[in-house]
Design an enzyme around this catalytic site. Structure first.
Site, PDB file in Angstrom:
ATOM      1  N   LYS A   1       0.825  -1.215   0.000  1.00 20.43           N
ATOM      2  CA  LYS A   1       0.000   0.000   0.000  1.00 20.43           C
ATOM      3  C   LYS A   1       0.856   1.261   0.000  1.00 20.43           C
ATOM      4  CE  LYS A   1      -2.913   2.678   3.193  1.00 20.43           C
ATOM      5  NZ  LYS A   1      -1.929   3.721   3.562  1.00 20.43           N
ATOM      6  N   ASN A   2       1.848   1.305   0.876  1.00 23.95           N
ATOM      7  CA  ASN A   2       2.639   2.523   1.031  1.00 23.95           C
ATOM      8  C   ASN A   2       3.649   2.724  -0.090  1.00 23.95           C
ATOM      9  OD1 ASN A   2       1.296   3.242   3.379  1.00 23.95           O
ATOM     10  ND2 ASN A   2       2.739   2.176   4.708  1.00 23.95           N
TER      11      ASN A   2
ATOM     12  N   CYS B   1      -6.434   8.773   8.074  1.00 22.81           N
ATOM     13  CA  CYS B   1      -6.653   8.348   9.459  1.00 22.81           C
ATOM     14  C   CYS B   1      -6.313   9.468  10.441  1.00 22.81           C
ATOM     15  CB  CYS B   1      -5.794   7.122   9.774  1.00 22.81           C
ATOM     16  SG  CYS B   1      -6.336   5.612   8.954  1.00 22.81           S
TER      17      CYS B   1
ATOM     18  N   ASP C   1       3.354   1.662  12.188  1.00 24.13           N
ATOM     19  CA  ASP C   1       2.197   0.959  11.645  1.00 24.13           C
ATOM     20  C   ASP C   1       1.985  -0.416  12.284  1.00 24.13           C
ATOM     21  OD1 ASP C   1       1.436   2.974   9.975  1.00 24.13           O
ATOM     22  OD2 ASP C   1       2.193   2.084   8.129  1.00 24.13           O
TER      23      ASP C   1
END
Length: 429
Positions: free
Chosen positions: A32-33, A126, A315
């Site tokens: 994702k990152n 977020c 994370d």
């Protein structure tokens, strides 16, 4: 967002019945990152980018929406994303698109490089604490960008863009990526000091260089960008997601069982694996895969502190807190990256966890957990609550599970395939 619903990945809640051993193998998604800045980088080339191993995430669909709004064509078929950015005809990302995710700020550098100007509003994502983009804007100013920041909007002009040296006050991943995108085309040489060292930075460098850019040093604290005159079409495969691997590793440790993950670069999550080994799980590292075996009888890690790579990843902090909550003994977690990233502790307490939070410090006394009605606070806390629920006695419902959609492709399906009793729900029932 119709694409997300049509893609079958939207869910508003997750129901888990715990105390099931996790056994089997899991394929780890594309990172994702990595893929989000790579998608933004496709704007810079003005050509065709074919991105393989692209996870089907709500953040990816948000990025696709931004691309299309800018005038690009983007189609996700399976896990291959094809982008044609030749039609980009706007330098502005609309506020409603910016608000969908934090990573949208990466389009600022990409649009400045491509269009010579860019206008965005403050990004969303977020709520894990203040993540100001001042570091990005200060770096841009040092490279000749005119920055006009008013209220919640930022408009920039790169008419006077030049190379130069930028020393970041903190090794910010987003700022490092934005500078790379801003400086990879044009003229001059740009050097980033105190650059972020995350593997995702290396993945972006490899993508840019595959298009004809000249970026060197990713993975170290100094990155040098020699501006290229033109970028070209590319076909590229995104690296595996280290945080998804950490999630399955923590779940296997907490719930017990044997979970094999592939593909994985174990080195990318060494700090997490070291903690799990210290807790009593067995970790077998292969060249490009990983095996975690646990009987569920763990000892609490005495001390964990998050930090920039290669330190313990923020994370994974909430994931390890869940593991510590079901372990014997006591331990401490210190969150050094985001000041508002310990809220999941209060949700874990609903499940019987004994956790006290003092500022950025959490003290965990391990024990038994029970099912409860909890709510995700952000992407990683949603996954962490699931990890705790797998080890808890009884049924747990996790609301606001749409956060999980932001970072995990097939979350419920993958866990179900290795023995978890988990069900995703897309309504209020």
């Amino acid at each position: 967002m119709p694409d997300i619903v049509a893609g079958g990945i939207y869910m508003s809640a997750v129901k888990i019945i715990g105390k099931n051993k996790l056994d089997g193998s899991v394929r780890i998604q594309g990172c994702k990152n990595s893929v989000l800045p790579i998608i933004a980088a496709s704007v810079v080339s003005g050509g065709r980018s074919v991105i393989h191993n692209c996870p089907r995430l709500s953040d990816v669909f948000s990025s696709i929406a931004i691309l299309r709004d800018l005038g690009a064509k983007a189609d996700l078929c399976g896990n291959t994303l094809t982008i044609d950015s030749s039609g980009v005809n706007s330098d502005t990302v609309r506020p409603e698109l910016m608000s969908a995710m934090r990573s949208s700020v990466i389009f600022l550098g990409a649009l400045l490089s491509r269009c010579g100007a860019a206008c965005i509003s403050m990004p969303g994502g977020c709520d894990i604490g203040a993540r100001p983009i001042d570091i990005h804007l200060d770096a841009f100013s040092r490279l000749g960008v005119d920055v006009d920041s008013r209220g919640t909007s930022v408009c920039c002009s790169a008419s006077n863009l030049h190379g130069g040296s930028v020393a970041l006050p903190f090794p910010s991943v987003g700022a490092t990526e934005n500078i790379m995108l801003l400086s990879c085309v044009g003229r001059g040489v740009t050097t980033i000091y105190n650059a972020a060292k995350e593997p995702e930075i290396e993945d972006l460098q490899n993508f840019l260089n595959g298009m004809g850019a000249r970026v060197f040093g990713a993975g170290s604290g100094v990155i040098t960008i020699y501006a290229a005159k033109k970028l070209y079409d590319i076909e590229y495969t995104v690296m595996p997601d280290r945080i998804e691997a950490a999630t399955f590793a923590c779940a296997a440790a907490a719930a017990g069982g044997s979970v094999y993950m592939n593909p994985v670069v174990p080195e990318h999550i060494s700090p997490v694996l070291n903690v799990l080994e210290g807790c009593g799980a067995k970790v077998v590292r292969y060249a490009s895969s990983l095996l975690v075996v646990s009987d569920g009888m763990l000892n609490c890690a005495p001390f964990v502190a998050t930090g920039p790579y290669p330190g313990f990843p923020t994370d994974a902090q909430s994931l390890v807190m869940s593991v510590m909550s079901v372990s014997h003994g006591s331990g401490v977690i210190v969150e050094n990256i985001f000041e508002n990233r310990l809220r999941h502790a209060y949700e874990l307490c609903k499940m019987g966890a004994d956790i006290s939070v003092h500022g950025r410090r959490a003290v965990i006394n391990g024990g038994e957990l029970h099912g409860a009605h909890a709510s995700a606070c952000d992407l990683r806390s949603g996954a962490a609550l699931a990890v705790a629920a797998f080890a808890a006695d009884g049924e747990t419902r996790i609301d606001k599970a749409e956060y999980i959609n932001r970072g995990y492709d097939g979350f419920t399906e993958k866990f179900r395939s290795i023995g978890a009793n988990i069900e995703g729900m897309n309504d209020d029932g």
